[in-house]
Scaffold this motif. Structure first.
Motif, PDB file in Angstrom:
ATOM      1  N   GLU A   1     -23.550  12.065 185.336  1.00  0.00           N
ATOM      2  CA  GLU A   1     -24.332  11.431 186.393  1.00  0.00           C
ATOM      3  C   GLU A   1     -23.462  10.572 187.293  1.00  0.00           C
ATOM      4  OE1 GLU A   1     -28.625  11.232 184.070  1.00  0.00           O
ATOM      5  OE2 GLU A   1     -27.598   9.370 184.527  1.00  0.00           O
ATOM      6  N   ARG A   2     -22.432  10.012 186.708  1.00  0.00           N
ATOM      7  CA  ARG A   2     -21.568   9.139 187.506  1.00  0.00           C
ATOM      8  C   ARG A   2     -20.411   9.901 188.148  1.00  0.00           C
ATOM      9  NH1 ARG A   2     -23.664   4.337 186.564  1.00  0.00           N
ATOM     10  NH2 ARG A   2     -24.734   4.051 184.594  1.00  0.00           N
TER      11      ARG A   2
ATOM     12  N   GLN B   1     -36.565  13.616 181.280  1.00  0.00           N
ATOM     13  CA  GLN B   1     -35.697  12.671 182.012  1.00  0.00           C
ATOM     14  C   GLN B   1     -36.373  12.168 183.267  1.00  0.00           C
ATOM     15  OE1 GLN B   1     -31.388  13.332 183.002  1.00  0.00           O
ATOM     16  NE2 GLN B   1     -31.793  15.235 181.952  1.00  0.00           N
TER      17      GLN B   1
ATOM     18  N   LYS C   1     -18.339  25.579 191.387  1.00  0.00           N
ATOM     19  CA  LYS C   1     -19.238  26.014 190.325  1.00  0.00           C
ATOM     20  C   LYS C   1     -20.683  26.038 190.826  1.00  0.00           C
ATOM     21  CE  LYS C   1     -20.153  24.287 186.087  1.00  0.00           C
ATOM     22  NZ  LYS C   1     -19.850  23.158 185.238  1.00  0.00           N
TER      23      LYS C   1
ATOM     24  N   HIS D   1     -19.292  17.645 195.186  1.00  0.00           N
ATOM     25  CA  HIS D   1     -18.334  16.805 194.451  1.00  0.00           C
ATOM     26  C   HIS D   1     -17.069  16.679 195.267  1.00  0.00           C
ATOM     27  CE1 HIS D   1     -16.130  15.161 190.922  1.00  0.00           C
ATOM     28  NE2 HIS D   1     -17.341  14.772 190.585  1.00  0.00           N
ATOM     29  N   TRP D   2     -16.255  15.703 194.899  1.00  0.00           N
ATOM     30  CA  TRP D   2     -14.998  15.551 195.617  1.00  0.00           C
ATOM     31  C   TRP D   2     -13.875  16.355 194.970  1.00  0.00           C
ATOM     32  CZ3 TRP D   2     -17.546  11.609 193.085  1.00  0.00           C
ATOM     33  CH2 TRP D   2     -16.976  11.175 191.898  1.00  0.00           C
ATOM     34  N   THR D   3     -14.225  17.115 193.929  1.00  0.00           N
ATOM     35  CA  THR D   3     -13.215  17.995 193.334  1.00  0.00           C
ATOM     36  C   THR D   3     -13.608  19.456 193.528  1.00  0.00           C
ATOM     37  OG1 THR D   3     -14.315  17.966 191.200  1.00  0.00           O
ATOM     38  CG2 THR D   3     -12.595  16.331 191.528  1.00  0.00           C
TER      39      THR D   3
ATOM     40  N   LYS E   1     -23.972  12.805 179.296  1.00  0.00           N
ATOM     41  CA  LYS E   1     -24.864  12.917 180.439  1.00  0.00           C
ATOM     42  C   LYS E   1     -24.615  11.779 181.436  1.00  0.00           C
ATOM     43  CE  LYS E   1     -29.176  14.189 179.671  1.00  0.00           C
ATOM     44  NZ  LYS E   1     -30.455  13.814 179.064  1.00  0.00           N
TER      45      LYS E   1
ATOM     46  N   LYS F   1     -18.803   5.348 197.215  1.00  0.00           N
ATOM     47  CA  LYS F   1     -17.450   4.771 197.118  1.00  0.00           C
ATOM     48  C   LYS F   1     -16.451   5.794 196.586  1.00  0.00           C
ATOM     49  CE  LYS F   1     -18.244   0.140 195.840  1.00  0.00           C
ATOM     50  NZ  LYS F   1     -18.293  -0.662 194.624  1.00  0.00           N
ATOM     51  N   GLU F   2     -16.870   6.477 195.512  1.00  0.00           N
ATOM     52  CA  GLU F   2     -15.987   7.483 194.900  1.00  0.00           C
ATOM     53  C   GLU F   2     -15.662   8.604 195.883  1.00  0.00           C
ATOM     54  OE1 GLU F   2     -14.583   7.478 192.006  1.00  0.00           O
ATOM     55  OE2 GLU F   2     -15.603   5.721 191.170  1.00  0.00           O
TER      56      GLU F   2
ATOM     57  N   TYR G   1     -28.953  16.994 185.144  1.00  0.00           N
ATOM     58  CA  TYR G   1     -28.902  15.539 185.012  1.00  0.00           C
ATOM     59  C   TYR G   1     -29.196  14.907 186.358  1.00  0.00           C
ATOM     60  CZ  TYR G   1     -24.122  16.645 186.509  1.00  0.00           C
ATOM     61  OH  TYR G   1     -23.039  17.140 187.174  1.00  0.00           O
ATOM     62  N   LEU G   2     -29.464  13.607 186.328  1.00  0.00           N
ATOM     63  CA  LEU G   2     -29.892  12.918 187.542  1.00  0.00           C
ATOM     64  C   LEU G   2     -28.679  12.377 188.301  1.00  0.00           C
ATOM     65  CD1 LEU G   2     -32.974  11.008 186.098  1.00  0.00           C
ATOM     66  CD2 LEU G   2     -32.816  13.320 187.017  1.00  0.00           C
ATOM     67  N   PRO G   3     -28.838  12.147 189.591  1.00  0.00           N
ATOM     68  CA  PRO G   3     -27.698  11.591 190.332  1.00  0.00           C
ATOM     69  C   PRO G   3     -27.453  10.141 189.922  1.00  0.00           C
ATOM     70  CG  PRO G   3     -29.644  11.729 191.753  1.00  0.00           C
ATOM     71  CD  PRO G   3     -30.018  12.354 190.442  1.00  0.00           C
ATOM     72  N   GLY G   4     -26.190   9.754 189.894  1.00  0.00           N
ATOM     73  CA  GLY G   4     -25.849   8.367 189.601  1.00  0.00           C
ATOM     74  C   GLY G   4     -26.139   7.486 190.799  1.00  0.00           C
TER      75      GLY G   4
ATOM     76  N   LYS H   1     -15.932  21.412 190.526  1.00  0.00           N
ATOM     77  CA  LYS H   1     -17.370  21.150 190.451  1.00  0.00           C
ATOM     78  C   LYS H   1     -18.097  21.718 191.653  1.00  0.00           C
ATOM     79  CE  LYS H   1     -18.141  17.585 187.247  1.00  0.00           C
ATOM     80  NZ  LYS H   1     -19.316  16.898 186.767  1.00  0.00           N
TER      81      LYS H   1
ATOM     82  N   SER I   1     -22.299   3.635 194.358  1.00  0.00           N
ATOM     83  CA  SER I   1     -21.013   3.871 193.689  1.00  0.00           C
ATOM     84  C   SER I   1     -20.520   5.285 193.939  1.00  0.00           C
ATOM     85  CB  SER I   1     -21.050   3.607 192.180  1.00  0.00           C
ATOM     86  OG  SER I   1     -22.267   3.166 191.739  1.00  0.00           O
ATOM     87  N   MET I   2     -21.453   6.250 194.016  1.00  0.00           N
ATOM     88  CA  MET I   2     -21.021   7.619 194.318  1.00  0.00           C
ATOM     89  C   MET I   2     -20.384   7.669 195.702  1.00  0.00           C
ATOM     90  SD  MET I   2     -21.690   9.537 191.753  1.00  0.00           S
ATOM     91  CE  MET I   2     -21.833  11.240 192.083  1.00  0.00           C
TER      92      MET I   2
END
Ligand code: SF4
Ligand code: SF4
Lengths: 355, 111
Positions: free
Chosen positions: B72-73, A272, A177, A169-171, B68, A228-229, A218-221, A174, A225-226
């Motif tokens: 995911e995002r 899922q 953890k 993550h970029w934070t 969720k 970009k973020e 959960y699944l990756p988005g 997260k 877009s990830m």
């Protein structure tokens, strides 16, 4: 939410350290009683069974399960307590294969491949074999873990290695953890070092890609877009640059499977994955263009099958008999973990498998 | 009927609402899908709006789904909580702004 463990499943004598126990779980329960279709059944519906390899493109070599980290989601069950390390003898056999392979990409992974005492010697030799894309999967913190690794960025640069690194993550919160306290800050320092020698800079030939995988059940988005973020956050907050982001789905094996079961997320997660099944992703799953070689020279369809002890279904099963044309004529060994590769846009060590 | 009004498993059956009214059901899902596509707002921004509204609507299914979806995002828990406060602020604001009606009425009725 589980606490970060300091030891591998193996060290803790956890039953999931056993590949057979993992397979029992993946083949049993909701898949045995027919609540969910098995992966084989699912791909049969679109006439994609048995799964067969296409042209070999990637040789992925696992240099050992030792790692400086003990990430909670690790599919390798890697850690400082794992002693399985590729010997120089096996490396020499790998080098022979690398010289003659039709694959255009060499992908070194682990554990932390840099912890193998013969890592540099091996990279030095392998980089002379004329492979087009030479990847090392580096966990970033290894660069900061010990003085002897501080010069890895320069070493990678010298051998024109393509660095692929995980960054959950970029934070800070997260990242730590998932991967452990302090990992975020160390990773940031390592990324700065890589940038400083030219890695990941716009237009630079020194490729630096990041791997994102979700920090839970959960699944990756969406990968674009990830990316970009990640790019805007890392640039704004730390002035860090990189090339591409690979969004990778966590496969339900090893420590991630342990986490899923302990947090009572297993069934929901499998639902899922099955619901997100994308038949279009099947034809490009990683095993269709990859051979995975373990630290002790056995051959597998992918790194995940390696961890499940599922060797290639071929006459040739070890690097000492390596033969690409015999290997290309095989059925790929599958189980329910494969749903992780076909969910949504699909997932592989190079990120999504559909465009 | 189950013993509970809400069962998490029922969320998986959402798609089945088309069974008893196919045309309307399909129209709804087409619309729903379109709404959440990347547009002038990013899919991530839409997910956060949906999360906040899920709370003001107090729909357990939506809260489950959009928590969720937000994860995911890559949305952080701090961002999720702030979004819910936005929803809560509008809810309480909407309650309190009606106090002006009460005040008007009191002022009108009282001597
Ligand atoms: S995920 Fe990577 S860095 Fe983390 S323990 Fe496993 S091999 Fe090491
Ligand atoms: S887990 Fe391995 S064998 Fe299964 S689909 Fe993925 S790459 Fe192929």
């Amino acid at each position: 939410m589980a606490k970060l463990k300091q030891q591998s499943l193996r060290k803790r004598d956890n039953e999931l350290a056993s590949a057979n126990r993992q397979l029992e779980i993946l083949n049993g329960g909701i898949f045995e009683n027919g609540e969910l279709p098995t992966f084989a059944k699912k791909i049969m519906q679109t006439n994609q069974f048995p799964l067969r390899p296409k042209k070999l493109e990637i040789l992925q070599i696992n240099l050992g399960y030792m790692c400086n980290q003990v990430c909670e989601h690790c599919h390798v069950d890697a850690g400082p307590d794992r002693k399985e390390i590729m010997t120089w003898e096996t490396m020499q056999m790998c080098l022979e294969v690398i010289k003659n392979t039709g694959a255009h990409t060499l992908d070194l992974t682990g554990g932390a491949p840099e912890m193998n005492p013969n890592f540099r010697r091996f990279v030095d030799k392998a980089s002379q074999a004329g492979i087009k894309d030479f990847i090392v999967r580096s966990n970033l913190t290894i660069i900061r873990a010990n003085k002897k690794y501080h010069d890895l960025p320069q070493f990678f640069k010298k051998h024109n290695v393509h660095v692929v690194s995980s960054m959950p993550h970029w934070t800070r919160g997260k990242t730590d953890k998932q991967r452990g306290e302090g990992v975020f800050d160390m990773s940031i320092t390592a990324l700065k070092q890589l940038n400083a020698v030219g890695y990941g800079m716009p237009g630079s030939n020194l490729k630096l890609d990041l791997v994102y995988n979700p920090n839970g059940a959960y699944l990756p988005g969406d990968q674009t877009s990830m990316e970009k973020e990640f790019k805007s956050a890392l640039l704004a907050d730390f002035n860090i640059q990189f090339h591409s982001l690979f969004a990778i789905t966590n496969l339900p094996i090893s420590r991630f499977l342990d986490y899923l079961i302990a947090s009572e997320n297993y069934e929901e997660y499998m639902y899922q994955l099955v619901e997100a099944y994308n038949p279009g992703a099947v034809k490009n799953v990683m095993c269709t263009n990859t051979i995975s070689i373990s630290w002790d020279g056995w051959l597998y369809d992918c790194d995940f099958n390696q961890m499940l002890g599922l060797k290639v279904a071929s006459k040739v099963t070890h690097i000492n008999q390596y033969n690409e044309s015999i290997l290309s004529d095989r059925d790929i060994v599958i189980s329910q973990h494969c749903y992780g590769c076909t969910a949504g846009a699909g997932s592989s060590c190079q990120g999504v498998v559909t465009t | 009927m189950a013993n509970n009004y809400y069962d998490p498993k029922d969320l998986r059956k959402f798609g089945e609402i088309t069974q008893w009214s196919e045309e309307l059901g399909n129209k709804f899902f087409d619309y729903y899908g379109k709404v959440f596509e990347e547009g002038a707002l990013t899919a991530r921004e839409k997910s956060l709006i949906a999360l906040a509204v899920s709370h003001t609507e107090q729909c357990p299914y939506c809260i489950d789904a959009y928590t969720k979806d937000s994860l995911e995002r890559g949305v952080t828990k701090e961002q999720m909580m702030e979004a819910i406060h936005v929803g809560a602020a509008i809810k309480s604001g909407a309650t309190l702004v009606h106090a002006t009606m009460m005040m008007n009425k009191v002022n009108k009725l009282e001597m």
